[in-house]
Enzyme design. Structure first.
Site, PDB file in Angstrom:
ATOM      1  N   CYS A 220     -33.585  -2.912   7.898  1.00 22.35           N
ATOM      2  CA  CYS A 220     -33.425  -4.116   8.709  1.00 22.35           C
ATOM      3  C   CYS A 220     -32.066  -4.217   9.399  1.00 22.35           C
ATOM      4  O   CYS A 220     -31.188  -3.389   9.216  1.00 22.35           O
ATOM      5  CB  CYS A 220     -33.742  -5.339   7.869  1.00 22.35           C
ATOM      6  N   ASP A 221     -31.937  -5.306  10.140  1.00 15.59           N
ATOM      7  CA  ASP A 221     -30.971  -5.467  11.218  1.00 15.59           C
ATOM      8  C   ASP A 221     -29.554  -4.984  10.931  1.00 15.59           C
ATOM      9  O   ASP A 221     -29.034  -4.096  11.597  1.00 15.59           O
ATOM     10  CB  ASP A 221     -30.901  -6.948  11.613  1.00 15.59           C
ATOM     11  N   LYS A 222     -28.889  -5.591   9.949  1.00 14.84           N
ATOM     12  CA  LYS A 222     -27.475  -5.296   9.714  1.00 14.84           C
ATOM     13  C   LYS A 222     -27.281  -4.133   8.762  1.00 14.84           C
ATOM     14  O   LYS A 222     -26.184  -3.578   8.671  1.00 14.84           O
ATOM     15  CB  LYS A 222     -26.752  -6.531   9.143  1.00 14.84           C
TER      16      LYS A 222
ATOM     17  N   CYS B  55     -40.156  -6.087  11.253  1.00 12.70           N
ATOM     18  CA  CYS B  55     -41.065  -6.847  12.110  1.00 12.70           C
ATOM     19  C   CYS B  55     -41.555  -6.011  13.291  1.00 12.70           C
ATOM     20  O   CYS B  55     -40.824  -5.195  13.842  1.00 12.70           O
ATOM     21  CB  CYS B  55     -40.393  -8.127  12.571  1.00 12.70           C
TER      22      CYS B  55
ATOM     23  N   SER C 275     -31.870 -13.505  17.896  1.00 12.58           N
ATOM     24  CA  SER C 275     -32.722 -12.533  17.229  1.00 12.58           C
ATOM     25  C   SER C 275     -33.239 -11.546  18.263  1.00 12.58           C
ATOM     26  O   SER C 275     -33.384 -11.879  19.448  1.00 12.58           O
ATOM     27  CB  SER C 275     -33.907 -13.254  16.571  1.00 12.58           C
TER      28      SER C 275
ATOM     29  N   ASP D 185     -33.163 -11.411   7.912  1.00 10.71           N
ATOM     30  CA  ASP D 185     -32.806 -12.415   8.914  1.00 10.71           C
ATOM     31  C   ASP D 185     -33.892 -13.472   9.078  1.00 10.71           C
ATOM     32  O   ASP D 185     -33.600 -14.636   9.349  1.00 10.71           O
ATOM     33  CB  ASP D 185     -32.541 -11.740  10.263  1.00 10.71           C
TER      34      ASP D 185
ATOM     35  N   GLU E  29     -28.055 -16.315  14.484  1.00  8.89           N
ATOM     36  CA  GLU E  29     -29.074 -16.051  15.500  1.00  8.89           C
ATOM     37  C   GLU E  29     -29.782 -17.353  15.855  1.00  8.89           C
ATOM     38  O   GLU E  29     -30.091 -18.160  14.981  1.00  8.89           O
ATOM     39  CB  GLU E  29     -30.098 -15.035  14.994  1.00  8.89           C
TER      40      GLU E  29
END
Length: 550
Positions: A119-121, A191, A466, A78, A440
């Protein structure tokens, strides 16, 4: 075993021959087939180290009498996709990942899975795909990145995003910005704050789908390799015992995850991903109303970036998710986990908690939970704010709207000095269908913070934020503009009324005026006419339903 459909009997001789071409023996084919779902990529720092973890998982599978088969899914960063057209693909990639896991596991007859996302997704996408199969699986998340250091102070990626805003108003020089760039991201991992990737890792552990401490063990820590190996061994046990994910993912398990989310002040994106995961079990099993209801049960107990001074390494050293469960044990429901112990047994096993990082319920960071659902005439189906990262002076705010029909228009206005104290920035046509892809808004929110406007300017959008966004940023406004939501009727100068304590968001217009304005709008014309995003735009549901494909 499911894999018997692939490997047993005379009729499966061709199937076995193909497996033997890959190096597998007759002895290997007597054992449970375990799919090891990797998401290694050389593009994403959260995923650059996952080959090491997949090797450890496979060692664990072999050691406990299973046969591992590794395959890959995609993984979008992202941060790299942020601020341009690439971000439109981030949330939609969740559905591609889910489809890939489902397809590969079903096609090859795997008996169980180990999922290796970071990570995110990628975390929710893998879980969604695995749930469709209802075969045993465990998640070993890749782990957070350590923070960097600049001039004696810790820093990380969001320091850079906000640094761009600081540079624009002369707070730092271009040379200083470049120096932060060199040290903000020191190596592998997601992160360093409680952003979406780490929020989802924490909630995966709270759901009971990862082994204890997995979420907060950092990417560069050898403990991560050891827990990966242990996970590989454990999945073979779950297959032999036929422990299905639906045995673990009860309504109470989802409530535990939401309680942990609210107590930690996780990313607002969790309000998309948790309902989407639950939707794979039963339609509307979990909704925004559950987040709203449970927000009355817990306070905000951890001050972690972006809503505080601590980093994920501090949360880990304070005791990790087991310590959070311990602090919340008066609220937590007792549920099964892949570990074999129940949630409360894991909570009770904790021997150390740093209460400066994970506060006691009686002495929280904030009395209110870290996330809040708002409703009103502007968002009849709801919207979400990370209240734990908002200056209390902005809990209630009335201000004139500055309306933009895309993120790009809004960024130009913010960096061009067109936003003043008191304004409410409205960014619309960035929802799941309208964007498409629900980008985002980290670039505009970081610019606002870097310019020192986060305690006087609010931002609302049918897009999302985000996990690194902070300040009065209200996202997921539903219905979205492209679906004829009220946000499409707002004009410059309309007064927006925000009350985070009262859980309300309204535009100060009579209903008749709203209806008249909406009736005059042209029918929404999709921005993208071909390819995956065109299909996604037509099929995706509203943000309040998890932005899942219909």
């Amino acid at each position: 075993m499911i894999s018997d459909n692939v490997k047993k009997g005379v009729i499966r001789s061709p199937n076995r021959a193909l497996l033997k071409a890959c190096g597998y023996s007759d002895e290997d084919m007597e054992k449970p087939f375990i799919g090891v779902v990797n998401s290694f990529t050389e593009v994403v720092p959260g995923h650059i180290h996952l080959k090491t973890l997949s090797e450890a998982v496979k060692h664990g599978v072999y050691a406990n009498g299973g046969t591992p088969f590794e395959f890959n899914t995609i993984g979008i960063c992202d941060g790299i996709a942020m601020g341009h057209e690439g971000m439109k693909y981030s949330l939609p990639s969740r559905e591609i990942i889910a489809d890939a896991v489902e397809s590969m596991a079903r096609a090859h007859g795997f008996d169980g899975l180990v999922l290796i996302p970071t990570c995110d997704k990628i975390v929710p996408g893998m879980i969604m795909g695995a749930l469709r199969l209802n075969i045993p699986f465990i998640v070993v998340t890749g782990g957070p990145m350590l923070p960097g250091e600049f001039q004696g102070k810790k820093c990380e990626l969001i320091s850079l995003f906000e640094g761009v805003g600081e540079y624009q108003v002369g707070k730092i020089t271009e040379e200083e910005l470049k120096s932060i760039e060199e040290c903000a991201c020191p190596g592998a991992g997601s992160c360093a704050g409680l952003y979406t990737a780490n929020s989802m890792a924490c909630l995966t552990e709270a759901l009971g789908l990862s082994l204890p401490m997995c979420a907060t063990i950092h990417a560069v820590d050898a403990q991560k390799v050891r827990i990966a190996k242990k996970t590989g061994s454990k999945i073979v046990d779950l297959v032999k015992e036929d422990v299905k994910p639906t045995d673990i993912l009860t309504k109470e398990a989802f409530e535990n995850a939401i309680l942990v989310d609210l107590a930690l002040g996780g990313s607002t994106n969790t309000t998309l991903h948790i309902p989407a995961i639950a939707n794979e079990i039963e339609n509307k099993f979990i909704t925004l109303d559950d987040f709203d209801r449970l927000s009355n049960e817990v306070p905000h107990i951890a001050s972690i970036k972006p809503g505080g001074e601590h980093y994920m390494i501090d949360l880990h050293n304070a005791g990790g998710i087991p310590a959070v469960l311990n602090v919340l044990k008066g609220k937590i429901r007792d549920t099964k986990t892949v570990d074999g112990r129940s949630t409360l047994e894991i909570a009770e096993s904790v021997k150390y908690i740093n209460y400066d990082v994970i506060r006691k319920v009686e002495a929280p960071v904030h009395e209110t939970a870290g996330l809040r659902v708002l409703k009103g005439n502007l968002a009849p189906n709801g919207c979400v704010v990370k209240i734990g990262a908002v200056n209390p002076k902005m809990y209630k705010h009335d201000g004139p709207a500055k309306v933009y029909n895309s993120e790009d228009e809004a960024i130009s206005a913010i960096l061009g000095g067109k936003i003043v104290e008191g304004d409410v920035i409205v960014i619309r046509y960035e929802g799941p269908s309208g964007g498409p892809g629900m980008r985002e808004m980290l670039s505009p929110t970081s610019a606002i913070c870097g310019m020192g406007l986060d305690d006087s300017v609010a931002l609302i959008t049918d897009g999302r934020f985000s996990g690194g966004s902070r300040g009065p940023c209200i996202g997921h406004v539903s219905p979205e503009a492209a679906a004829g939501g009220v946000i499409a009727a707002i004009e410059n100068g309309d007064i927006i009324k925000i009350d985070m304590i009262g859980k309300e968001i309204n535009v100060d217009l009579d209903e008749s005026v709203i209806k008249e304005r909406l009736s005059k709008l042209d029918e929404f014309e999709p921005k993208i006419k071909k390819g995956y995003l065109s299909r996604y735009s037509r099929l995706v549901s509203s943000a309040d339903e998890g932005a899942v494909l219909k």
